[in-house]
Design a protein around this motif. Structure first.
Motif, PDB file in Angstrom:
ATOM      1  N   LYS A  43       0.834  -1.206   0.000  1.00 50.28           N
ATOM      2  CA  LYS A  43       0.000   0.000   0.000  1.00 50.28           C
ATOM      3  C   LYS A  43       0.865   1.251   0.000  1.00 50.28           C
ATOM      4  CE  LYS A  43      -3.714   2.250   2.619  1.00 50.28           C
ATOM      5  NZ  LYS A  43      -4.613   2.134   3.799  1.00 50.28           N
ATOM      6  N   HIS A  44       1.934   1.223   0.800  1.00 51.07           N
ATOM      7  CA  HIS A  44       2.852   2.371   0.851  1.00 51.07           C
ATOM      8  C   HIS A  44       3.535   2.571  -0.497  1.00 51.07           C
ATOM      9  CE1 HIS A  44       5.650   5.250   2.558  1.00 51.07           C
ATOM     10  NE2 HIS A  44       6.664   4.551   2.075  1.00 51.07           N
ATOM     11  N   GLU A  45       3.942   1.472  -1.138  1.00 51.87           N
ATOM     12  CA  GLU A  45       4.583   1.568  -2.442  1.00 51.87           C
ATOM     13  C   GLU A  45       3.621   2.144  -3.473  1.00 51.87           C
ATOM     14  OE1 GLU A  45       6.622  -1.318  -5.866  1.00 51.87           O
ATOM     15  OE2 GLU A  45       5.974  -2.161  -3.944  1.00 51.87           O
ATOM     16  N   MET A  46       2.365   1.706  -3.421  1.00 54.92           N
ATOM     17  CA  MET A  46       1.374   2.223  -4.356  1.00 54.92           C
ATOM     18  C   MET A  46       1.174   3.723  -4.174  1.00 54.92           C
ATOM     19  SD  MET A  46      -2.557   0.943  -4.958  1.00 54.92           S
ATOM     20  CE  MET A  46      -3.098   1.456  -3.321  1.00 54.92           C
ATOM     21  N   SER A  47       1.114   4.181  -2.923  1.00 57.57           N
ATOM     22  CA  SER A  47       0.954   5.606  -2.649  1.00 57.57           C
ATOM     23  C   SER A  47       2.131   6.412  -3.187  1.00 57.57           C
ATOM     24  CB  SER A  47       0.808   5.839  -1.140  1.00 57.57           C
ATOM     25  OG  SER A  47      -0.346   5.211  -0.631  1.00 57.57           O
ATOM     26  N   ASN A  48       3.344   5.893  -3.012  1.00 60.76           N
ATOM     27  CA  ASN A  48       4.527   6.592  -3.515  1.00 60.76           C
ATOM     28  C   ASN A  48       4.526   6.675  -5.038  1.00 60.76           C
ATOM     29  OD1 ASN A  48       5.555   7.031  -0.958  1.00 60.76           O
ATOM     30  ND2 ASN A  48       6.804   5.169  -0.956  1.00 60.76           N
ATOM     31  N   ILE A  49       4.065   5.608  -5.691  1.00 61.88           N
ATOM     32  CA  ILE A  49       4.014   5.597  -7.157  1.00 61.88           C
ATOM     33  C   ILE A  49       3.074   6.685  -7.659  1.00 61.88           C
ATOM     34  CG2 ILE A  49       3.242   4.266  -9.160  1.00 61.88           C
ATOM     35  CD1 ILE A  49       4.243   1.761  -7.695  1.00 61.88           C
ATOM     36  N   ILE A  50       1.875   6.767  -7.057  1.00 63.44           N
ATOM     37  CA  ILE A  50       0.886   7.751  -7.489  1.00 63.44           C
ATOM     38  C   ILE A  50       1.369   9.166  -7.224  1.00 63.44           C
ATOM     39  CG2 ILE A  50      -1.479   8.572  -7.228  1.00 63.44           C
ATOM     40  CD1 ILE A  50      -1.204   5.848  -8.571  1.00 63.44           C
ATOM     41  N   LYS A  51       1.903   9.414  -6.027  1.00 66.43           N
ATOM     42  CA  LYS A  51       2.352  10.763  -5.689  1.00 66.43           C
ATOM     43  C   LYS A  51       3.517  11.194  -6.576  1.00 66.43           C
ATOM     44  CE  LYS A  51       0.772  10.597  -0.884  1.00 66.43           C
ATOM     45  NZ  LYS A  51       1.175  10.574   0.540  1.00 66.43           N
ATOM     46  N   ASN A  52       4.410  10.272  -6.898  1.00 73.83           N
ATOM     47  CA  ASN A  52       5.515  10.592  -7.791  1.00 73.83           C
ATOM     48  C   ASN A  52       5.020  10.916  -9.194  1.00 73.83           C
ATOM     49  OD1 ASN A  52       8.524  10.588  -8.381  1.00 73.83           O
ATOM     50  ND2 ASN A  52       7.861   8.971  -9.784  1.00 73.83           N
ATOM     51  N   MET A  53       3.979  10.186  -9.632  1.00 70.96           N
ATOM     52  CA  MET A  53       3.396  10.459 -10.938  1.00 70.96           C
ATOM     53  C   MET A  53       2.745  11.836 -10.975  1.00 70.96           C
ATOM     54  SD  MET A  53       0.346  10.440 -12.815  1.00 70.96           S
ATOM     55  CE  MET A  53      -0.778   9.464 -11.810  1.00 70.96           C
ATOM     56  N   LEU A  54       2.077  12.237  -9.873  1.00 68.98           N
ATOM     57  CA  LEU A  54       1.449  13.550  -9.813  1.00 68.98           C
ATOM     58  C   LEU A  54       2.494  14.668  -9.833  1.00 68.98           C
ATOM     59  CD1 LEU A  54      -1.372  12.989  -7.148  1.00 68.98           C
ATOM     60  CD2 LEU A  54      -1.555  12.919  -9.639  1.00 68.98           C
ATOM     61  N   VAL A  55       3.620  14.447  -9.181  1.00 66.61           N
ATOM     62  CA  VAL A  55       4.681  15.455  -9.162  1.00 66.61           C
ATOM     63  C   VAL A  55       5.234  15.702 -10.563  1.00 66.61           C
ATOM     64  CG1 VAL A  55       7.044  15.919  -8.388  1.00 66.61           C
ATOM     65  CG2 VAL A  55       5.343  15.059  -6.768  1.00 66.61           C
ATOM     66  N   ASN A  56       5.379  14.636 -11.343  1.00 65.72           N
ATOM     67  CA  ASN A  56       5.991  14.750 -12.673  1.00 65.72           C
ATOM     68  C   ASN A  56       4.969  14.785 -13.807  1.00 65.72           C
ATOM     69  OD1 ASN A  56       9.025  14.341 -11.999  1.00 65.72           O
ATOM     70  ND2 ASN A  56       8.028  12.660 -10.928  1.00 65.72           N
TER      71      ASN A  56
END
Length: 256
Positions: free
Chosen positions: A114-127
């Motif tokens: 779940k933590h990995e999924m959250s990091n993936i989404i937030k990183n995608m939003l940043v870029n």
């Protein structure tokens, strides 16, 4: 009476192997869907996570092996070949152990996933730029259809590189709440707004996405449980039939 039981066992084993072959095809098909899909939330994770790609290859491999074992089990059952029945039992046991192990690992690693999924989404939003059709447009589709904005809240978009460095007031076009007044509705990219009171959805997508994943996880779990039941029955029937075969007669196997 004993011969009748052997015949019944043989044809029941053939039936279970046929079901096992079908379940294997379903697992392989699901693995292919995870690997090739670009129209759902899976595409967002698949593009950024090697874990999901590896998992899809494992599913394809397990499905292919299951189909092969179902085929060999059918041949071994119909023609009463002990070596094929023994090989079939061994492979079923190994597959069942692997499935249970994978399920236990996923269960105990669920918070990390779940933590990995959250990091993936937030990183995608940043870029996010609005130009990547495989992941960003998929995320735009999720925000439009689920009527949400950002991962935990619309504030996640404030970390976006383009929004942060722009002199204009920008927001994600797919976050646009059509019930509010504002600029024209666009499906992808970043839109301008004259004031900081943005016409966007106020809720994040995390709860909706988790619900979507939970709903699909039920389908996956149902398939896995069905496969496990067929495997257990196949193992029991294969051992019963293997013990009943006194001497193998390879002349019954058709020559090609």
């Amino acid at each position: 009476m004993g011969k009748g039981c052997i015949m019944a066992t043989k044809y029941f084993l053939f039936l279970f192997n046929l079901l096992f072959f079908i379940f294997g095809a379903l697992i392989m098909g699901f693995g292919l869907w995870v690997l090739l899909d670009n129209q759902s939330f899976i595409a967002v994770l698949q593009e950024s996570s090697n874990t999901l790609k590896v998992a899809s290859y494992i599913l394809i491999g397990v499905g292919s092996l299951s189909m092969a074992m179902g085929f060999f089990g059918c041949i071994g059952a119909i023609y009463e070949i002990r070596c094929l029945l023994g090989l079939y039992f061994t492979c079923l046991l190994l597959i069942l152990i692997a499935q249970v192990t994978a399920g236990v690992l996923i269960y105990f690693q669920r918070d990390r996933l779940k933590h990995e999924m959250s990091n993936i989404i937030k990183n995608m939003l940043v870029n996010y730029t609005g130009q990547n059709r495989t992941t960003e447009h998929t995320w735009d589709y999720i925000q439009r259809t689920m009527k949400c904005c950002g991962w935990t809240s619309p504030s996640n978009w404030t970390e976006n590189i383009w929004i942060k460095n722009s002199s204009q007031i920008l927001y994600s076009c797919s976050c646009r709440n059509e019930s509010l007044s504002g600029t024209d509705v666009r499906e992808t990219g970043l839109c301008e707004h004259p004031s900081a009171d943005l016409p966007v959805y106020e809720t994040g997508c995390i709860s909706n996405v988790e619900g979507w994943l939970l709903e699909n996880s039920g389908v996956i779990l149902g398939i896995c449980v069905g496969v496990a039941v067929v495997e257990l029955l196949g193992m029991i029937l294969s051992m019963c039939l293997c013990k009943s075969v006194v001497q193998e007669d390879y002349t019954k196997v058709p020559k090609y």
